[in-house]
Design a protein around this motif. Structure first.
Motif, PDB file in Angstrom:
ATOM      1  N   GLN A 269      36.996  65.722  61.449  1.00 22.81           N
ATOM      2  CA  GLN A 269      38.357  66.589  62.077  1.00 22.81           C
ATOM      3  C   GLN A 269      39.506  65.744  61.826  1.00 22.81           C
ATOM      4  OE1 GLN A 269      37.436  67.279  66.270  1.00 22.81           O
ATOM      5  NE2 GLN A 269      36.120  69.346  65.719  1.00 22.81           N
ATOM      6  N   GLY A 270      39.307  64.878  60.443  1.00 22.06           N
ATOM      7  CA  GLY A 270      40.517  64.211  60.199  1.00 22.06           C
ATOM      8  C   GLY A 270      40.672  62.925  60.756  1.00 22.06           C
ATOM      9  N   VAL A 271      39.780  62.261  61.539  1.00 19.44           N
ATOM     10  CA  VAL A 271      39.713  61.188  61.997  1.00 19.44           C
ATOM     11  C   VAL A 271      38.728  60.097  61.469  1.00 19.44           C
ATOM     12  CG1 VAL A 271      39.519  59.802  64.248  1.00 19.44           C
ATOM     13  CG2 VAL A 271      40.599  61.782  64.317  1.00 19.44           C
ATOM     14  N   GLN A 272      39.130  59.110  60.760  1.00 21.56           N
ATOM     15  CA  GLN A 272      38.186  58.206  60.225  1.00 21.56           C
ATOM     16  C   GLN A 272      37.287  57.669  61.451  1.00 21.56           C
ATOM     17  OE1 GLN A 272      38.904  54.437  57.896  1.00 21.56           O
ATOM     18  NE2 GLN A 272      38.716  55.985  56.336  1.00 21.56           N
ATOM     19  N   LYS A 273      35.821  57.646  61.119  1.00 25.44           N
ATOM     20  CA  LYS A 273      35.007  57.092  62.038  1.00 25.44           C
ATOM     21  C   LYS A 273      34.093  56.018  61.691  1.00 25.44           C
ATOM     22  CE  LYS A 273      35.423  60.412  65.271  1.00 25.44           C
ATOM     23  NZ  LYS A 273      35.567  59.910  66.666  1.00 25.44           N
ATOM     24  N   LEU A 274      34.005  55.828  60.188  1.00 28.98           N
ATOM     25  CA  LEU A 274      33.784  54.716  59.585  1.00 28.98           C
ATOM     26  C   LEU A 274      34.340  54.329  58.104  1.00 28.98           C
ATOM     27  CD1 LEU A 274      29.756  55.503  59.211  1.00 28.98           C
ATOM     28  CD2 LEU A 274      30.651  53.945  60.787  1.00 28.98           C
ATOM     29  N   ASN A 275      34.438  52.988  58.114  1.00 28.52           N
ATOM     30  CA  ASN A 275      34.972  52.458  56.830  1.00 28.52           C
ATOM     31  C   ASN A 275      34.402  51.123  56.438  1.00 28.52           C
ATOM     32  OD1 ASN A 275      36.495  51.770  54.561  1.00 28.52           O
ATOM     33  ND2 ASN A 275      38.376  51.522  55.766  1.00 28.52           N
ATOM     34  N   ILE A 276      33.379  51.135  55.957  1.00 28.30           N
ATOM     35  CA  ILE A 276      32.279  49.874  55.668  1.00 28.30           C
ATOM     36  C   ILE A 276      32.176  49.551  54.377  1.00 28.30           C
ATOM     37  CG2 ILE A 276      30.224  48.811  56.256  1.00 28.30           C
ATOM     38  CD1 ILE A 276      29.721  50.678  58.446  1.00 28.30           C
ATOM     39  N   ASP A 277      32.930  48.247  54.139  1.00 22.33           N
ATOM     40  CA  ASP A 277      32.838  47.986  52.685  1.00 22.33           C
ATOM     41  C   ASP A 277      31.526  47.743  52.116  1.00 22.33           C
ATOM     42  OD1 ASP A 277      33.987  46.920  50.288  1.00 22.33           O
ATOM     43  OD2 ASP A 277      33.784  44.979  51.049  1.00 22.33           O
ATOM     44  N   HIS A 278      30.877  46.868  52.889  1.00 21.03           N
ATOM     45  CA  HIS A 278      29.234  46.362  52.681  1.00 21.03           C
ATOM     46  C   HIS A 278      28.700  46.060  53.831  1.00 21.03           C
ATOM     47  CE1 HIS A 278      26.097  44.512  50.289  1.00 21.03           C
ATOM     48  NE2 HIS A 278      26.169  43.810  51.425  1.00 21.03           N
ATOM     49  N   LEU A 279      27.411  46.378  53.998  1.00 22.18           N
ATOM     50  CA  LEU A 279      26.505  46.056  54.846  1.00 22.18           C
ATOM     51  C   LEU A 279      24.903  46.198  54.456  1.00 22.18           C
ATOM     52  CD1 LEU A 279      26.602  45.804  58.353  1.00 22.18           C
ATOM     53  CD2 LEU A 279      25.896  48.024  58.309  1.00 22.18           C
ATOM     54  N   HIS A 280      24.252  45.051  54.758  1.00 24.33           N
ATOM     55  CA  HIS A 280      22.818  45.165  54.311  1.00 24.33           C
ATOM     56  C   HIS A 280      22.037  44.656  55.330  1.00 24.33           C
ATOM     57  CE1 HIS A 280      23.936  40.917  53.139  1.00 24.33           C
ATOM     58  NE2 HIS A 280      22.707  40.791  53.584  1.00 24.33           N
ATOM     59  N   VAL A 281      20.650  45.121  55.217  1.00 26.81           N
ATOM     60  CA  VAL A 281      19.396  44.316  56.278  1.00 26.81           C
ATOM     61  C   VAL A 281      18.367  44.133  55.349  1.00 26.81           C
ATOM     62  CG1 VAL A 281      18.274  44.734  58.336  1.00 26.81           C
ATOM     63  CG2 VAL A 281      20.348  46.071  58.159  1.00 26.81           C
ATOM     64  N   LYS A 282      18.030  42.777  55.440  1.00 25.10           N
ATOM     65  CA  LYS A 282      16.913  42.346  54.771  1.00 25.10           C
ATOM     66  C   LYS A 282      15.788  42.709  55.504  1.00 25.10           C
ATOM     67  CE  LYS A 282      18.647  38.273  54.863  1.00 25.10           C
ATOM     68  NZ  LYS A 282      18.909  36.737  54.488  1.00 25.10           N
ATOM     69  N   ALA A 283      14.510  42.712  54.400  1.00 26.52           N
ATOM     70  CA  ALA A 283      13.143  42.767  54.931  1.00 26.52           C
ATOM     71  C   ALA A 283      13.031  41.529  56.104  1.00 26.52           C
ATOM     72  CB  ALA A 283      12.251  42.587  53.880  1.00 26.52           C
ATOM     73  N   GLY A 284      12.253  41.830  56.982  1.00 23.93           N
ATOM     74  CA  GLY A 284      11.761  40.842  58.017  1.00 23.93           C
ATOM     75  C   GLY A 284      13.076  40.078  58.687  1.00 23.93           C
ATOM     76  N   GLU A 285      14.048  40.966  59.060  1.00 20.94           N
ATOM     77  CA  GLU A 285      15.037  40.532  59.903  1.00 20.94           C
ATOM     78  C   GLU A 285      15.628  41.426  60.766  1.00 20.94           C
ATOM     79  OE1 GLU A 285      18.834  39.233  58.402  1.00 20.94           O
ATOM     80  OE2 GLU A 285      19.418  41.177  57.515  1.00 20.94           O
ATOM     81  N   ILE A 286      16.190  41.249  61.653  1.00 23.55           N
ATOM     82  CA  ILE A 286      16.880  42.369  62.678  1.00 23.55           C
ATOM     83  C   ILE A 286      18.382  41.830  62.811  1.00 23.55           C
ATOM     84  CG2 ILE A 286      17.526  42.895  65.194  1.00 23.55           C
ATOM     85  CD1 ILE A 286      14.337  42.231  65.643  1.00 23.55           C
ATOM     86  N   LEU A 287      19.258  42.798  62.211  1.00 22.44           N
ATOM     87  CA  LEU A 287      20.712  42.845  62.285  1.00 22.44           C
ATOM     88  C   LEU A 287      21.091  43.590  63.373  1.00 22.44           C
ATOM     89  CD1 LEU A 287      23.292  42.145  60.844  1.00 22.44           C
ATOM     90  CD2 LEU A 287      23.365  44.170  59.609  1.00 22.44           C
ATOM     91  N   GLY A 288      21.765  42.987  64.314  1.00 24.20           N
ATOM     92  CA  GLY A 288      22.288  43.489  65.586  1.00 24.20           C
ATOM     93  C   GLY A 288      23.765  43.911  65.175  1.00 24.20           C
ATOM     94  N   ILE A 289      23.994  45.240  65.694  1.00 20.40           N
ATOM     95  CA  ILE A 289      25.566  45.361  65.698  1.00 20.40           C
ATOM     96  C   ILE A 289      25.916  45.786  66.986  1.00 20.40           C
ATOM     97  CG2 ILE A 289      26.975  47.589  65.047  1.00 20.40           C
ATOM     98  CD1 ILE A 289      25.811  45.984  62.476  1.00 20.40           C
ATOM     99  N   ALA A 290      26.896  44.590  67.383  1.00 17.99           N
ATOM    100  CA  ALA A 290      27.525  44.862  68.710  1.00 17.99           C
ATOM    101  C   ALA A 290      28.769  45.521  68.686  1.00 17.99           C
ATOM    102  CB  ALA A 290      27.624  43.279  69.337  1.00 17.99           C
TER     103      ALA A 290
END
Length: 509
Positions: A269-290
């Motif tokens: 509805q015209g409001v930007q919710k995401l603007n992510i340049d780059h994000l990755h998760v590797k095999a065998g890891e936990i990437l936490g988003i706080a």
């Protein structure tokens, strides 16, 4: 604080047919204290408080207030005795104003309702307890924290002196939780008595004076906050030692990126919710988003599981471009999903446990014949019994509807289903929200085990302790942007707080 017992529930037993929810429980609260009622899901906390608030009547036992034996047969009886419940699930009508909602809760107090007097009382209580509630606003326009403050005003308008807070921080941000604690401290200073039900041990140690622990419907102990530890409380709850320290990282890190987001932009509805340049998760890891709830976490999870169509950008899972192909393509690429709302997004409450365990596989062998033409119920029941044992799902039968299970066991059903899919990427959103410490610890162990098998885990949680405990890397999201990364093993909490408030610039890792 007075040492005498202001409220005393003595030798309370409550039976539902052959099932005993509370067995000979004596629960005593002193006037002017915050007293925690602690226990796993199904320990008997809610039943005990429902007896005190008049929703249930005990099979055996007596209740005393200020030394006088009382009879509580209905919620009206409880209200007349000054007992008020602040429920976890708010009982508000969104299309009505704050004043109208409060008046609705007061409808049994007299033949005439005075709108202006109620409005004035709301303003007075709001000022007295720093509640910051506007009586003229519509509930639909209020934040979750503001709605909870209305529930507090409702019980204060009914002149409650004993306030029961049922899991009050389950849906609050850390800042809102601290605001609630300030309100509770003011209430105590004004002579109120508070019973605090929570699974969050650090919160209990922060706000409570004494703690009563229930397990299996029976009282285990009563302890003073100053003579116990978080670890002790966890052990009392579950009956054995529970690990609360950080999990060790994986020794052999892999470089394969199982999830990659590039130039991802999404608006509603015209409001930007995401603007992510780059994000990755590797095999065998936990990437936490706080981050504080409402800063793009839901949209990130939906983007990573194919539930929304992006405005711009690309998403790859295990090297396969899945952008714009829908949720089925993400599942086929190896994405599994523990959703943020188990009831709306994870389970069909009216369906049985054995059905919910195969929702994504019901049309496949061995659960169905070719193309789902015939369901093999014998296999479904056998599979469910295996999952119940493997994932410690506590239920009387696989034939029960999932709505009959406790919150922690409902969450285990989702974890079992998603883990058994054998996916490459697990998107876990608030995986232990509203879940007791025993179930939380179990779910954490399952996520760590998946990581150690080589899965990539995108962990999104408003619980910073959970992020720090589980993650190999962590990032902070604010207004849909990744503000920066931090080492969860040696975190700079001040920097994390600044990023959660949008005070640090974007960073890459």
């Amino acid at each position: 604080m007075s040492e005498r017992e202001y409220l005393s529930m003595e030798h309370i037993t409550k039976r539902f047919g052959d099932f005993t929810a509370n067995r000979d429980v004596t629960f005593c609260v002193r006037q002017g204290e915050v007293h925690a009622l602690l226990g796993e899901n199904g320990a008997g906390k809610s039943t005990l408080m429902n007896i005190l608030s008049g929703l249930y009547q005990s099979t055996e036992g007596e209740i005393y207030i200020n030394g006088k034996k009382v009879s509580i047969q209905t919620p009206q009886d409880a209200r007349a005795l000054g007992i008020g419940m602040v429920y976890q699930h708010f009982m508000l009508i969104p299309a009505m104003t704050v004043t109208e909602n409060v008046m609705l809760s007061m409808s049994g107090l007299g033949p005439v309702l005075d709108f202006e007097a109620t409005r004035a009382k709301i303003r007075s209580l709001s000022e007295q307890y720093h509640l910051e509630v506007n009586p003229d606003r519509y509930v639909r326009d209020l934040s979750v924290g503001e709605q909870q403050r209305i529930e507090i005003i409702k019980v204060l308008c009914a002149n409650a002196s004993i306030l029961i807070f049922d899991e009050p921080t389950a849906v609050l941000t850390p800042a809102e939780s601290e605001g609630l604690f300030e309100i509770m401290r003011l209430l105590i200073q004004e002579g109120h008595t508070i019973i605090f039900i929570s699974h969050k041990l650090k919160e209990i140690m922060a706000i409570c004076d004494r703690i009563t622990v229930l397990r299996g419907g029976e009282k285990v102990c009563v302890v003073d906050k100053n003579s116990t530890t978080v670890e002790d409380l966890g052990n009392y709850m579950v009956g054995h030692k529970v690990a609360l320290d950080r999990y060790p990282g994986r020794e052999h890190q892999e470089e394969t990126h199982l999830l990659e987001l590039e130039g991802v932009v999404y608006s509603e509805q015209g409001v930007q919710k995401l603007n992510i340049d780059h994000l990755h998760v590797k095999a065998g890891e936990i990437l936490g988003i706080a981050g504080v709830d409402g800063n793009g976490q839901s949209e990130l999870a939906k983007a990573a599981t194919g539930l929304i169509a992006l405005d711009q950008g690309q998403i790859q899972v295990a090297g396969q471009t899945v952008t714009g192909k829908g949720a089925k393509a993400f599942i086929q690429a190896g994405v599994t999903h523990i959703p943020e709302d188990r009831n709306r997004m994870g389970l069909v409450g009216s369906m049985t446990l054995y059905e919910n365990l195969v929702l994504k596989q019901i049309g496949e062998a061995p659960f169905s014949s070719l193309h789902g033409g015939h369901i093999n119920y014998k296999v479904l029941h056998h599979h469910a019994k295996e999952m119940i044992q493997k994932y410690d799902i506590r239920t009387a039968s696989e034939n029960l509807p999932t709505s009959a299970l406790s919150g922690g066991n409902q969450q285990k059903v989702i974890v079992a289903r998603e883990m058994e899919l054998g996916g490459k990427l697990i998107v876990a959103v608030h995986p232990t929200r509203g879940v007791d410490i025993g179930a939380s610890d179990y779910i954490h162990q399952q996520l760590i085990a998946a990581r150690d098998r080589g899965c990539a885990v995108l962990l999104i949680s408003a619980d910073l302790d959970e992020i720090l405990r589980l993650s190999d890397r962590m990032a902070v999201i604010y207004e849909g942007q990744i503000m920066g990364y931090e080492d969860p093993e040696n975190p700079d909490i001040n920097r994390i707080s600044l990023m959660m408030a949008g005070k640090e610039g974007p960073a890459h890792a």
